[in-house]
Design an enzyme around this catalytic site. Structure first.
Site, PDB file in Angstrom:
ATOM      1  N   LYS A   1      46.799  49.019  41.903  1.00 29.93           N
ATOM      2  CA  LYS A   1      45.646  48.434  42.226  1.00 29.93           C
ATOM      3  C   LYS A   1      44.958  49.410  43.368  1.00 29.93           C
ATOM      4  CE  LYS A   1      45.867  45.475  45.822  1.00 29.93           C
ATOM      5  NZ  LYS A   1      46.367  44.633  46.789  1.00 29.93           N
TER       6      LYS A   1
ATOM      7  N   ASP B   1      43.697  42.020  42.260  1.00 30.97           N
ATOM      8  CA  ASP B   1      44.391  41.570  43.532  1.00 30.97           C
ATOM      9  C   ASP B   1      44.617  39.866  43.089  1.00 30.97           C
ATOM     10  OD1 ASP B   1      41.706  40.372  43.528  1.00 30.97           O
ATOM     11  OD2 ASP B   1      41.353  40.937  45.710  1.00 30.97           O
TER      12      ASP B   1
END
Length: 319
Positions: free
Chosen positions: A187, A205
């Site tokens: 991420k 997320d």
């Protein structure tokens, strides 16, 4: 009487024979077969790549083809692009080093809190060399407002040391190198690649995970599978801005507990419409950041955001 009885029997016999003949000619009544219980609207079948092969809602469970899913997903992204033409990463940064550190610090806290904290950090330690050689206790004190400050201090000092020793003090622009840095996962790596190097990536997320599942783009729950499933619905060139559009929408309108359905611009094409407040006036009160007339998360947001009516966040300690 003896003469009338045979006649009556004959008449009765003729009537019975007629009824039997009619019964043979009449078509038999069909007994309606029991219908199978209708599938609940929204039921979906997960495909091998984590995609969804059933219509999300409003069609009585009619299967949604892959082509229809792609079209629906891309239409939602186009609608969000019109709503958030100023979408951007909500962490303040001036270079790749600041972005990778800020992204690591954003775990378990808000971007706003990170943006209020990093000015002091980067003023004192502007380069990887500076942060790698810092006193851990001094760094911990600066990072205390972000929570988990001891672990975060270890991560940002560790990644700074790795940058100095393995990459000449420069943040690498390759995924396989970024994920080797302490505290940096996929991420964080995609945030850095997409926003500091202009290389497409999907940022999965908590907001992104929640919305793509609500929209039935995928039923996957693991970030890497979500990334693969959603990435397959869009051209690679769309990935970075798609992430911004979805995350902006999740923070401002499509909240986890109380989605503002009645104030949502994509309500007509949203399969999850009705999960939140549908009354327009009540829904407006749930809007956050610039949609609700409040400051955003960046102290130094892009000009496009300010031109669209957004307001910068206050610095740490401001009333």
């Amino acid at each position: 009487m003896t003469k009338e009885m045979p006649a009556k029997k004959a008449a009765d016999g003729n009537e019975t024979t007629a009824r039997r003949t009619a019964a043979k000619k009449a078509p038999a009544k069909k007994v309606p077969a029991k219908r199978a219980p209708a599938k609940k609207a929204g039921a979906a079948r997960e495909t091998a790549d984590g995609g969804v092969a059933a219509k999300a809602g409003g069609t009585g469970g009619k299967p949604e083809s892959r082509t229809a899913l792609v079209r629906r997903a891309r239409r939602i992204n186009r609608e969000l692009a019109e709503v958030y033409p100023y979408a951007h990463p909500e962490l303040d940064f001036e270079n790749p080093f600041q972005l990778v550190v800020a992204t690591v610090l954003s775990a378990q806290t808000t971007d706003l809190r990170v943006n209020q904290t990093t000015p002091a950090l980067f003023a004192k330690y502007p380069t990887p060399e500076d942060l790698a050689a810092a006193d851990p206790e001094e760094v911990e004190e600066i990072l205390r407002p972000t929570g988990f400050f001891r672990a975060k201090t270890k991560s940002v000092m560790g990644l700074s040391k790795a940058l100095v020793e393995e990459f000449g003090g420069e943040v690498p622009g390759r995924l396989e190198d970024l994920v080797k840095l302490p505290g940096v996962g996929r991420k964080t790596a995609f945030v850095v690649l997409g926003n500091a190097f202009g290389r497409p990536g999907i940022t999965v997320d908590t907001h992104f995970q929640r919305l793509v599942r609500r929209w039935k783009w995928t039923e996957a729950t693991e970030p890497d599978k979500i990334e693969a499933a959603v990435g397959a619905l869009f051209p690679k060139s769309d990935w970075t801005m798609l992430s911004h559009h979805v995350i902006f929408h999740g923070r401002r309108i499509c909240h986890a507990r109380k989605p503002a359905c009645g104030a949502c611009p994509i309500a007509p094409i949203c399969p999850a419409y009705g999960e939140g407040e549908t009354d327009p006036e009540k829904a407006k009160k749930l809007l956050k950041y610039e949609k609700g007339g409040f400051p955003g998360q960046r102290l130094n947001p892009p000009r496009s955001y300010l031109d669209a009516g957004g307001r910068p966040a206050p610095p740490l300690g401001a009333g």
